[in-house]
Design a protein around this motif. Structure first.
Motif, PDB file in Angstrom:
ATOM      1  N   ILE A   1     -45.449  -8.472  36.737  1.00 46.45           N
ATOM      2  CA  ILE A   1     -46.709  -9.071  37.155  1.00 46.45           C
ATOM      3  C   ILE A   1     -47.091  -8.492  38.511  1.00 46.45           C
ATOM      4  CG2 ILE A   1     -47.815 -11.233  37.813  1.00 46.45           C
ATOM      5  CD1 ILE A   1     -45.868 -12.594  35.815  1.00 46.45           C
ATOM      6  N   PRO A   2     -48.342  -8.045  38.658  1.00 45.76           N
ATOM      7  CA  PRO A   2     -48.748  -7.455  39.946  1.00 45.76           C
ATOM      8  C   PRO A   2     -48.778  -8.491  41.064  1.00 45.76           C
ATOM      9  CG  PRO A   2     -50.630  -7.708  38.493  1.00 45.76           C
ATOM     10  CD  PRO A   2     -49.424  -8.090  37.698  1.00 45.76           C
ATOM     11  N   ASP A   3     -48.726  -8.015  42.297  1.00 46.19           N
ATOM     12  CA  ASP A   3     -48.810  -8.872  43.474  1.00 46.19           C
ATOM     13  C   ASP A   3     -50.240  -9.389  43.579  1.00 46.19           C
ATOM     14  OD1 ASP A   3     -48.312 -10.147  45.826  1.00 46.19           O
ATOM     15  OD2 ASP A   3     -48.428  -8.335  47.056  1.00 46.19           O
ATOM     16  N   LEU A   4     -50.407 -10.678  43.720  1.00 43.81           N
ATOM     17  CA  LEU A   4     -51.731 -11.296  43.713  1.00 43.81           C
ATOM     18  C   LEU A   4     -51.965 -12.132  44.971  1.00 43.81           C
ATOM     19  CD1 LEU A   4     -51.538 -12.352  39.974  1.00 43.81           C
ATOM     20  CD2 LEU A   4     -52.856 -10.444  40.914  1.00 43.81           C
ATOM     21  N   ASP A   5     -51.606 -11.583  46.124  1.00 39.46           N
ATOM     22  CA  ASP A   5     -51.763 -12.298  47.390  1.00 39.46           C
ATOM     23  C   ASP A   5     -53.202 -12.767  47.584  1.00 39.46           C
ATOM     24  OD1 ASP A   5     -49.157 -12.064  48.147  1.00 39.46           O
ATOM     25  OD2 ASP A   5     -49.457 -10.269  49.373  1.00 39.46           O
ATOM     26  N   GLY A   6     -53.344 -13.982  48.077  1.00 35.09           N
ATOM     27  CA  GLY A   6     -54.648 -14.530  48.400  1.00 35.09           C
ATOM     28  C   GLY A   6     -55.359 -15.211  47.245  1.00 35.09           C
ATOM     29  N   LEU A   7     -54.815 -15.130  46.052  1.00 34.27           N
ATOM     30  CA  LEU A   7     -55.434 -15.782  44.904  1.00 34.27           C
ATOM     31  C   LEU A   7     -54.650 -17.029  44.527  1.00 34.27           C
ATOM     32  CD1 LEU A   7     -56.203 -12.682  42.657  1.00 34.27           C
ATOM     33  CD2 LEU A   7     -57.776 -13.910  44.144  1.00 34.27           C
ATOM     34  N   ARG A   8     -55.342 -18.020  43.995  1.00 34.23           N
ATOM     35  CA  ARG A   8     -54.683 -19.245  43.521  1.00 34.23           C
ATOM     36  C   ARG A   8     -54.159 -18.983  42.117  1.00 34.23           C
ATOM     37  NH1 ARG A   8     -58.258 -24.312  44.308  1.00 34.23           N
ATOM     38  NH2 ARG A   8     -56.320 -25.221  43.594  1.00 34.23           N
ATOM     39  N   VAL A   9     -52.847 -18.858  41.998  1.00 37.11           N
ATOM     40  CA  VAL A   9     -52.200 -18.540  40.735  1.00 37.11           C
ATOM     41  C   VAL A   9     -51.684 -19.831  40.097  1.00 37.11           C
ATOM     42  CG1 VAL A   9     -50.336 -17.229  39.637  1.00 37.11           C
ATOM     43  CG2 VAL A   9     -51.545 -16.265  41.610  1.00 37.11           C
ATOM     44  N   ALA A  10     -52.045 -20.052  38.829  1.00 38.45           N
ATOM     45  CA  ALA A  10     -51.572 -21.239  38.117  1.00 38.45           C
ATOM     46  C   ALA A  10     -50.061 -21.165  37.973  1.00 38.45           C
ATOM     47  CB  ALA A  10     -52.228 -21.325  36.741  1.00 38.45           C
ATOM     48  N   THR A  11     -49.400 -22.290  38.162  1.00 36.20           N
ATOM     49  CA  THR A  11     -47.935 -22.309  38.062  1.00 36.20           C
ATOM     50  C   THR A  11     -47.466 -22.473  36.620  1.00 36.20           C
ATOM     51  OG1 THR A  11     -47.926 -24.676  38.501  1.00 36.20           O
ATOM     52  CG2 THR A  11     -47.622 -23.195  40.393  1.00 36.20           C
ATOM     53  N   LEU A  12     -48.330 -22.959  35.735  1.00 34.59           N
ATOM     54  CA  LEU A  12     -47.972 -23.115  34.328  1.00 34.59           C
ATOM     55  C   LEU A  12     -48.446 -21.909  33.523  1.00 34.59           C
ATOM     56  CD1 LEU A  12     -49.060 -26.827  33.823  1.00 34.59           C
ATOM     57  CD2 LEU A  12     -46.746 -25.967  34.222  1.00 34.59           C
ATOM     58  N   VAL A  13     -47.736 -21.579  32.450  1.00 32.32           N
ATOM     59  CA  VAL A  13     -48.153 -20.526  31.535  1.00 32.32           C
ATOM     60  C   VAL A  13     -48.897 -21.201  30.384  1.00 32.32           C
ATOM     61  CG1 VAL A  13     -47.373 -18.712  29.979  1.00 32.32           C
ATOM     62  CG2 VAL A  13     -46.226 -19.047  32.179  1.00 32.32           C
ATOM     63  N   ALA A  14     -50.151 -20.811  30.171  1.00 33.85           N
ATOM     64  CA  ALA A  14     -51.001 -21.439  29.160  1.00 33.85           C
ATOM     65  C   ALA A  14     -50.688 -20.907  27.770  1.00 33.85           C
ATOM     66  CB  ALA A  14     -52.461 -21.195  29.500  1.00 33.85           C
ATOM     67  N   ARG A  15     -50.789 -21.791  26.791  1.00 33.35           N
ATOM     68  CA  ARG A  15     -50.506 -21.434  25.401  1.00 33.35           C
ATOM     69  C   ARG A  15     -51.740 -21.416  24.508  1.00 33.35           C
ATOM     70  NH1 ARG A  15     -45.437 -20.686  25.453  1.00 33.35           N
ATOM     71  NH2 ARG A  15     -43.980 -21.957  26.599  1.00 33.35           N
TER      72      ARG A  15
ATOM     73  N   LEU B   1     -56.556 -25.127  33.425  1.00 36.63           N
ATOM     74  CA  LEU B   1     -56.077 -24.503  34.659  1.00 36.63           C
ATOM     75  C   LEU B   1     -57.234 -23.931  35.470  1.00 36.63           C
ATOM     76  CD1 LEU B   1     -52.864 -22.859  33.171  1.00 36.63           C
ATOM     77  CD2 LEU B   1     -52.967 -24.784  34.785  1.00 36.63           C
ATOM     78  N   LEU B   2     -58.261 -23.383  34.794  1.00 39.00           N
ATOM     79  CA  LEU B   2     -59.447 -22.906  35.502  1.00 39.00           C
ATOM     80  C   LEU B   2     -60.193 -24.075  36.134  1.00 39.00           C
ATOM     81  CD1 LEU B   2     -60.763 -20.229  32.962  1.00 39.00           C
ATOM     82  CD2 LEU B   2     -59.548 -19.814  35.112  1.00 39.00           C
ATOM     83  N   PHE B   3     -60.328 -25.193  35.403  1.00 38.16           N
ATOM     84  CA  PHE B   3     -60.966 -26.392  35.965  1.00 38.16           C
ATOM     85  C   PHE B   3     -60.205 -26.881  37.186  1.00 38.16           C
ATOM     86  CE2 PHE B   3     -63.031 -27.319  31.733  1.00 38.16           C
ATOM     87  CZ  PHE B   3     -64.325 -27.351  32.206  1.00 38.16           C
ATOM     88  N   ASP B   4     -58.876 -26.717  37.188  1.00 40.55           N
ATOM     89  CA  ASP B   4     -58.048 -27.150  38.319  1.00 40.55           C
ATOM     90  C   ASP B   4     -58.143 -26.205  39.511  1.00 40.55           C
ATOM     91  OD1 ASP B   4     -57.247 -29.402  36.951  1.00 40.55           O
ATOM     92  OD2 ASP B   4     -55.311 -28.557  36.335  1.00 40.55           O
ATOM     93  N   GLY B   5     -58.912 -25.129  39.399  1.00 39.96           N
ATOM     94  CA  GLY B   5     -59.149 -24.233  40.521  1.00 39.96           C
ATOM     95  C   GLY B   5     -58.333 -22.960  40.554  1.00 39.96           C
ATOM     96  N   ALA B   6     -57.578 -22.666  39.510  1.00 40.93           N
ATOM     97  CA  ALA B   6     -56.791 -21.428  39.499  1.00 40.93           C
ATOM     98  C   ALA B   6     -57.706 -20.209  39.447  1.00 40.93           C
ATOM     99  CB  ALA B   6     -55.838 -21.411  38.305  1.00 40.93           C
ATOM    100  N   ASP B   7     -57.362 -19.178  40.211  1.00 32.77           N
ATOM    101  CA  ASP B   7     -58.044 -17.884  40.139  1.00 32.77           C
ATOM    102  C   ASP B   7     -57.386 -16.991  39.091  1.00 32.77           C
ATOM    103  OD1 ASP B   7     -59.847 -18.389  42.304  1.00 32.77           O
ATOM    104  OD2 ASP B   7     -58.201 -17.978  43.697  1.00 32.77           O
ATOM    105  N   VAL B   8     -56.095 -17.216  38.865  1.00 32.89           N
ATOM    106  CA  VAL B   8     -55.309 -16.400  37.943  1.00 32.89           C
ATOM    107  C   VAL B   8     -54.535 -17.325  37.008  1.00 32.89           C
ATOM    108  CG1 VAL B   8     -53.502 -14.633  37.723  1.00 32.89           C
ATOM    109  CG2 VAL B   8     -55.033 -14.619  39.706  1.00 32.89           C
ATOM    110  N   VAL B   9     -54.618 -17.054  35.707  1.00 33.02           N
ATOM    111  CA  VAL B   9     -53.892 -17.819  34.696  1.00 33.02           C
ATOM    112  C   VAL B   9     -53.095 -16.840  33.849  1.00 33.02           C
ATOM    113  CG1 VAL B   9     -54.109 -19.336  32.684  1.00 33.02           C
ATOM    114  CG2 VAL B   9     -55.676 -19.606  34.617  1.00 33.02           C
ATOM    115  N   PHE B  10     -51.850 -17.193  33.578  1.00 34.49           N
ATOM    116  CA  PHE B  10     -51.008 -16.378  32.701  1.00 34.49           C
ATOM    117  C   PHE B  10     -50.943 -17.042  31.336  1.00 34.49           C
ATOM    118  CE2 PHE B  10     -49.468 -15.515  36.994  1.00 34.49           C
ATOM    119  CZ  PHE B  10     -49.614 -14.135  37.004  1.00 34.49           C
ATOM    120  N   THR B  11     -50.947 -16.221  30.284  1.00 32.22           N
ATOM    121  CA  THR B  11     -50.852 -16.756  28.929  1.00 32.22           C
ATOM    122  C   THR B  11     -49.525 -16.351  28.309  1.00 32.22           C
ATOM    123  OG1 THR B  11     -51.949 -14.856  27.906  1.00 32.22           O
ATOM    124  CG2 THR B  11     -53.346 -16.695  28.598  1.00 32.22           C
TER     125      THR B  11
END
Length: 185
Positions: free
Chosen positions: A43-57, A65-75
């Motif tokens: 996973i690339p370095d994503l400094d400064g972005l709000r990264v979701a801590t959960l992996v979406a299914r 996760l987007l509604f919660d304000g994440a800038d980056v979501v992992f699936t």
């Protein structure tokens, strides 16, 4: 209108970037959101972005996760290939399960986008109509979609789309319009 794109190269993670040119319901949420598929690559370095801590299914988890304000979501591996596009529509337009036509249209657009081998983008309207831009033809997109539609239907937790309801039109040499007949609504 919601614009979603991908870029792919051998050395990068597949990414869906969602850019907004208008605002959806509630507070304006404009900018870029990244949705990465986790498949064993670093996973690339994503400094400064709000990264979701959960992996979406799935689409609803991505949207939450987007509604919660994440800038980056992992699936998670095995996530529906249309889920990032459906989730972006849910987040941007406020779609619910009652918006079956819009969800079905976004599902088809997401499948078409995910099947493209190189950089490509889709524009999604509030009613789920879309256009696919890139090195595309209606015949190639129809073939890619048919491969996903087992028994003539594509099922997600949100909607089931019959293949015969999909309407593709070559609007320009590198642009395909995607719409659904009433059968998908």
């Amino acid at each position: 209108m919601l614009r979603i794109g991908t870029w792919r190269s051998a050395e990068s993670v597949d990414v869906v970037a969602c850019g907004w040119r208008d605002s959806g319901p509630g507070q304006p949420r404009t900018g870029i959101k990244l949705i990465y598929g986790i498949d064993g690559r670093p996973i690339p370095d994503l400094d400064g972005l709000r990264v979701a801590t959960l992996v979406a299914r799935g689409a609803e988890e991505i949207a939450e996760l987007l509604f919660d304000g994440a800038d980056v979501v992992f699936t998670a591996p095995g996530c529906c290939p249309a889920a990032p596009v459906v989730a972006a529509g849910i987040w941007h337009y406020g779609w619910t399960r009652r918006d079956r036509g819009a969800l079905a249209g976004a599902t088809v657009a997401g499948l078409a986008l995910a099947a493209q081998p190189g950089p490509c983008s889709v524009e999604i309207w509030p009613d789920g109509r879309s256009s696919l831009d890139g090195d595309v033809t209606t015949a190639a997109v129809r073939a890619c979609l048919a491969a996903h539609f087992s028994g003539g239907r594509y099922r997600t937790p949100e909607v089931t789309v019959p293949l015969e309801s999909v309407r593709l039109s070559q609007e320009a040499p590198s642009r395909i319009g995607i719409a659904l007949s009433a059968a998908a609504r």
